[in-house]
Design an enzyme around this catalytic site. Structure first.
Site, PDB file in Angstrom:
ATOM      1  N   ARG A  55      29.675  20.910   2.346  1.00 43.42           N
ATOM      2  CA  ARG A  55      30.365  19.665   2.021  1.00 43.42           C
ATOM      3  C   ARG A  55      31.273  19.806   0.808  1.00 43.42           C
ATOM      4  NH1 ARG A  55      28.062  15.349   4.554  1.00 43.42           N
ATOM      5  NH2 ARG A  55      28.969  13.951   3.044  1.00 43.42           N
TER       6      ARG A  55
ATOM      7  N   HIS B 133      63.774  25.429  21.707  1.00 38.43           N
ATOM      8  CA  HIS B 133      64.492  24.340  21.045  1.00 38.43           C
ATOM      9  C   HIS B 133      64.519  24.511  19.525  1.00 38.43           C
ATOM     10  CE1 HIS B 133      64.916  22.276  24.835  1.00 38.43           C
ATOM     11  NE2 HIS B 133      63.613  22.468  25.063  1.00 38.43           N
TER      12      HIS B 133
ATOM     13  N   LYS C 235      42.549  27.786  13.580  1.00 37.90           N
ATOM     14  CA  LYS C 235      41.440  28.689  13.229  1.00 37.90           C
ATOM     15  C   LYS C 235      41.923  29.818  12.331  1.00 37.90           C
ATOM     16  CE  LYS C 235      38.546  26.796  13.874  1.00 37.90           C
ATOM     17  NZ  LYS C 235      38.522  25.498  14.506  1.00 37.90           N
TER      18      LYS C 235
ATOM     19  N   GLU D 135      44.784  24.716  18.377  1.00 40.58           N
ATOM     20  CA  GLU D 135      43.446  24.987  17.835  1.00 40.58           C
ATOM     21  C   GLU D 135      43.325  26.452  17.384  1.00 40.58           C
ATOM     22  OE1 GLU D 135      41.043  23.617  16.657  1.00 40.58           O
ATOM     23  OE2 GLU D 135      39.312  24.902  16.883  1.00 40.58           O
TER      24      GLU D 135
ATOM     25  N   CYS E  40      31.424  16.021  -0.993  1.00 42.79           N
ATOM     26  CA  CYS E  40      30.305  16.317  -1.890  1.00 42.79           C
ATOM     27  C   CYS E  40      28.973  16.180  -1.155  1.00 42.79           C
ATOM     28  CB  CYS E  40      30.240  15.411  -3.116  1.00 42.79           C
ATOM     29  SG  CYS E  40      31.774  15.333  -4.029  1.00 42.79           S
TER      30      CYS E  40
ATOM     31  N   GLU F  98      42.916  28.523   8.766  1.00 39.39           N
ATOM     32  CA  GLU F  98      41.883  28.108   7.820  1.00 39.39           C
ATOM     33  C   GLU F  98      40.943  29.245   7.425  1.00 39.39           C
ATOM     34  OE1 GLU F  98      39.390  24.946   9.372  1.00 39.39           O
ATOM     35  OE2 GLU F  98      39.434  25.796  11.371  1.00 39.39           O
TER      36      GLU F  98
ATOM     37  N   LYS G 188      33.373  20.757   5.045  1.00 36.11           N
ATOM     38  CA  LYS G 188      32.988  20.513   6.438  1.00 36.11           C
ATOM     39  C   LYS G 188      33.179  19.064   6.849  1.00 36.11           C
ATOM     40  CE  LYS G 188      31.131  21.693  10.361  1.00 36.11           C
ATOM     41  NZ  LYS G 188      32.058  22.409  11.254  1.00 36.11           N
TER      42      LYS G 188
ATOM     43  N   TRP H 271      33.048  18.495  -4.060  1.00 39.61           N
ATOM     44  CA  TRP H 271      34.377  18.730  -3.504  1.00 39.61           C
ATOM     45  C   TRP H 271      35.290  17.756  -4.242  1.00 39.61           C
ATOM     46  CZ3 TRP H 271      38.142  16.120  -0.489  1.00 39.61           C
ATOM     47  CH2 TRP H 271      39.085  16.946   0.120  1.00 39.61           C
TER      48      TRP H 271
ATOM     49  N   ASN I  85      28.668  10.655  -4.261  1.00 36.94           N
ATOM     50  CA  ASN I  85      29.584  11.159  -3.235  1.00 36.94           C
ATOM     51  C   ASN I  85      30.424   9.979  -2.787  1.00 36.94           C
ATOM     52  OD1 ASN I  85      30.849  12.296  -1.006  1.00 36.94           O
ATOM     53  ND2 ASN I  85      29.104  11.911   0.334  1.00 36.94           N
ATOM     54  N   GLY I  86      31.753  10.098  -2.953  1.00 40.03           N
ATOM     55  CA  GLY I  86      32.636   9.013  -2.534  1.00 40.03           C
ATOM     56  C   GLY I  86      33.746   8.808  -3.537  1.00 40.03           C
TER      57      GLY I  86
HETATM   58  C1  F6R Z   1      38.636  22.735  11.622  1.00 41.16           C
HETATM   59  C2  F6R Z   1      37.739  21.618  11.374  1.00 41.16           C
HETATM   60  C3  F6R Z   1      38.332  20.322  10.981  1.00 41.16           C
HETATM   61  C4  F6R Z   1      37.549  19.149  11.611  1.00 41.16           C
HETATM   62  C5  F6R Z   1      38.087  17.803  11.112  1.00 41.16           C
HETATM   63  C6  F6R Z   1      37.394  16.641  11.789  1.00 41.16           C
HETATM   64  O1  F6R Z   1      37.941  23.873  12.036  1.00 41.16           O
HETATM   65  O2  F6R Z   1      36.547  21.739  11.448  1.00 41.16           O
HETATM   66  O3  F6R Z   1      39.677  20.253  11.324  1.00 41.16           O
HETATM   67  O4  F6R Z   1      37.660  19.245  12.998  1.00 41.16           O
HETATM   68  O5  F6R Z   1      37.936  17.722   9.735  1.00 41.16           O
HETATM   69  O6  F6R Z   1      36.031  16.673  11.537  1.00 41.16           O
HETATM   70  P1  F6R Z   1      35.005  15.864  12.431  1.00 41.16           P
HETATM   71  O7  F6R Z   1      35.056  16.445  13.800  1.00 41.16           O
HETATM   72  O8  F6R Z   1      33.692  16.058  11.761  1.00 41.16           O
HETATM   73  O9  F6R Z   1      35.455  14.437  12.434  1.00 41.16           O
END
Ligand code: F6R
Length: 608
Positions: free
Chosen positions: A28, A504, A485, A481, A2, A488, A603, A75, A99-100
């Site tokens: 957020r 395997h 990408k 990675e 949030c 998501e 995020k 969120w 937020n929390g």
């Molecule tokens: C994927 C992504 C997330 C963050 C993860 C950790 O693209 O952005 O997987 O990498 O939530 O976030 P941070 O780096 O802010 O601790």
């Protein structure tokens, strides 16, 4: 998660500042949005489901005039994303945004229900509003807040207002981020500085257990028992422009293109190439302790976890330090063995990820030396670790991490040289790595210049439901990675695998409808990766190969080939990831998705 914003000032700008702030904090969470405008004679609350734009449509111009207000973009944690659960929450004349997570909310809710309070939402946050209102029956506004806070457990950033005191606002922080912006004629409170930077660059980062009382003229910071505290003001380095799209269609696109600069900024002033040394000012105070470290544990999540895996390969091969990487969410609960010869490194873009923060706190309790590789300056992880290195990648707004990732890799390469030279790494090796690292930004730029090609390939493969991403050694984490990408952003089921593991079990999935992206640069494991490509093709699987120029065998057999420039093996991840970011991005665009705000994601993950 949030995003929360609060405004109190001498002019009736609350509405504009709050809505603009919410838009900047939408990364957020965007399940619902709401605003409460506090006037001298009338207080109005507006809420809506979905993004901030929907809320804006609801509020008429005549309503938009107030000198104070609070706002929230949600969120969902407790309670579905729907109207009744949207913030602000109210009880009588008390209004707040949160937020929390309030851990003991059920117990408090039962108690308050018995006292006759009627709950209109399923949220934990509403409990706090009623609790303050209850305390307010016998105490004034400020005292009521202190009393209520003494009864709640959990994580919170709260901004609270009272209809009878429109010239006062109270905000408090415990385990959820909160920043106070000090403008000429107003105060702005927000979950992070991106909602503040366009109004002022003067900020105070509140710490856990700190409360601030603001009026249009002044502020007072106290602990949770009311004892006044002195806090240092900071000057924000981020400019307003940095938080804008600058002509790109999406923040993610802009941030992919910003990578040459982000890597340059990450290494700027930190490389002494002639001496083969890395200079990391943030580690100066713990330099001697680092010399004595026998083991490294990296804790992180998601993309930052993939960066950690690359770091493990770098640190073991070149610095000679045993290194493990753990999902931060697992680390905390499995009784890890940490001692004073273990350095625990948190990697985090936001510096607020709850799992990573909890892991660092656990490591600290166990006597480990804690370090941070963090992008967000002044964030909780940056402040709570013993020492650390900032990425300096600038604000990352797109939910999918891109430039933060490459800057994390650059810092890990610097750290490898730093720790390696403390041990057995030769000056020549240090020089070689740093010389190549210096060339990386330009090479990333070459890759970005080939964007049209990645777009065509993404368009071709966006229709598939499932994909493999395969790589070996340094590029195994990049396979993970790349898969993350496209998952998501384009909602394509993708598995990131070590290419040697294919045989395997997973190879059973391969057929003409299950393409594979295989990262096969000309490195020490090239021949082995080539075998993986052959194995996929033998089972009618399509192959998109990421390779270096001159690998004729790959060109001959792969369906599509993407070239990356040559560099030393340990730095290939900084290059191979770039086309994969573009593939994810353009597959999402092709399918018409909102790539900056993928469904179900936020995020900054500030809940466990
Ligand atoms: C994927 C992504 C997330 C963050 C993860 C950790 O693209 O952005 O997987 O990498 O939530 O976030 P941070 O780096 O802010 O601790």
């Amino acid at each position: 998660m949030c995003g929360i914003v609060g405004y109190i000032g001498k002019n009736a700008r609350a509405y504009d500042v709050l809505i603009d702030g919410l838009k900047r904090l939408e990364y957020r969470g965007y399940d619902s949005a709401g605003v409460c405008l506090v006037g001298e004679h009338v207080t109005k609350t507006f809420r809506s489901v979905g993004k901030v734009a929907a809320l804006e449509e609801k509020i008429g111009e005549s309503d938009a005039c107030a000198k104070a207000g609070i706002a929230h973009t949600r969120w969902a944690t407790h309670g579905k994303p729907c109207m009744k659960n949207a913030h602000p929450h109210s009880s009588g004349k008390i209004h707040l945004v949160h937020n929390g997570i309030i851990e003991n909310y059920q117990q408090l809710k039962d108690e308050l229900t018995q006292k006759g309070y009627r709950f209109t939402s399923d949220t934990d946050s509403e409990v706090v509003a009623h609790l303050i209102a209850e305390e307010n029956t016998t105490a004034d506004f400020e005292e009521a807040v202190y009393n209520a806070l003494s009864r709640i457990r959990g994580a919170y950033a709260l901004v609270i207002c009272h209809e009878d005191e429109p010239e006062k606002m109270i905000a408090v922080r415990n385990s959820s981020p909160l920043v106070l912006g000090i403008a000429e004629d107003a105060y702005i409170l927000a979950s992070d500085a991106s909602a503040i930077v366009q109004h002022t660059n003067r900020v105070i980062y509140l710490d856990d257990g700190e409360l601030v009382i603001v009026t249009p003229e002044k502020h007072k910071i106290t602990n949770l028992r009311g004892k006044t505290k002195r806090k240092k003001e900071h000057a924000l380095e981020w400019t307003e422009d940095e938080a804008q799209k600058e002509g790109h269609e999406h923040f993610m696109h802009k941030e992919i293109h910003e990578q040459p600069r982000a890597v340059e900024d990450a290494v700027r002033g930190r490389m002494m190439i002639d001496e083969g040394l890395a200079r990391l000012g943030g580690l100066r105070e713990v330099e001697d302790r680092l010399r004595a470290m026998k083991r490294i544990v990296i804790v992180s999540c998601g993309t930052s976890y993939c960066a950690g895996l690359v770091g493990e390969y770098m640190l073991e091969e070149y610095a000679g330090i045993p290194t493990e990487v753990e999902y931060a969410s697992e680390f905390r609960y499995r009784k890890p063995l940490i001692d004073d010869c273990t350095a625990v490194i948190a990697i985090s873009q936001s510096g607020e990820t709850a799992d990573t923060l909890a892991a660092i706190r656990e490591a600290k309790n166990k006597g480990g030396l804690t370090l941070g590789i963090v992008n967000a300056v002044g964030s909780t992880i940056a402040r709570e670790t013993d020492a650390g290195v900032y990425n300096h990648a600038g604000p990352e707004i797109g939910v999918a991490s891109t430039k933060a990732f490459t800057s994390q890799l650059a810092i890990l390469a610097l750290l490898t040289v730093y720790l390696g030279r403390q041990r057995n790494m030769s000056m020549t090796m240090g020089r070689r790595i740093l010389t190549e690292l210096k060339r990386i930004p330009q090479k990333i730029q070459h890759l970005c210049d080939d964007e049209k090609k990645y777009q065509r390939i993404a368009q071709k493969y966006a229709k598939y439901n499932s994909m493999f991403y395969l790589g070996r050694k340094y590029n195994f984490p990049i396979a993970m990675e790349g898969a993350l990408k496209i998952k998501e952003i384009a909602y394509i089921h993708a598995e990131g695998y070590a290419s040697g593991e294919m045989k395997h079990g997973p190879i059973a999935l391969i057929d003409k409808n299950f393409p594979s992206v295989i990262i096969a640069p000309k490195d020490s494991v090239y021949d082995k990766t080539l075998s993986a490509i052959e194995e996929v093709i033998a089972r009618s699987g399509r192959v998109i190969a990421i390779t270096t120029k001159g690998t004729k065998e790959v060109e001959r057999i792969a369906d599509d080939v993407i070239y990356i420039p040559k560099t030393v093996e340990m730095l290939t991840p900084l290059l191979s990831v770039v086309p994969l970011q573009f593939l994810g991005y353009y597959a999402g665009v092709e399918k018409g998705y909102d790539v900056d705000k993928p469904r179900n994601l936020a995020k900054s993950v500030t809940v466990e």
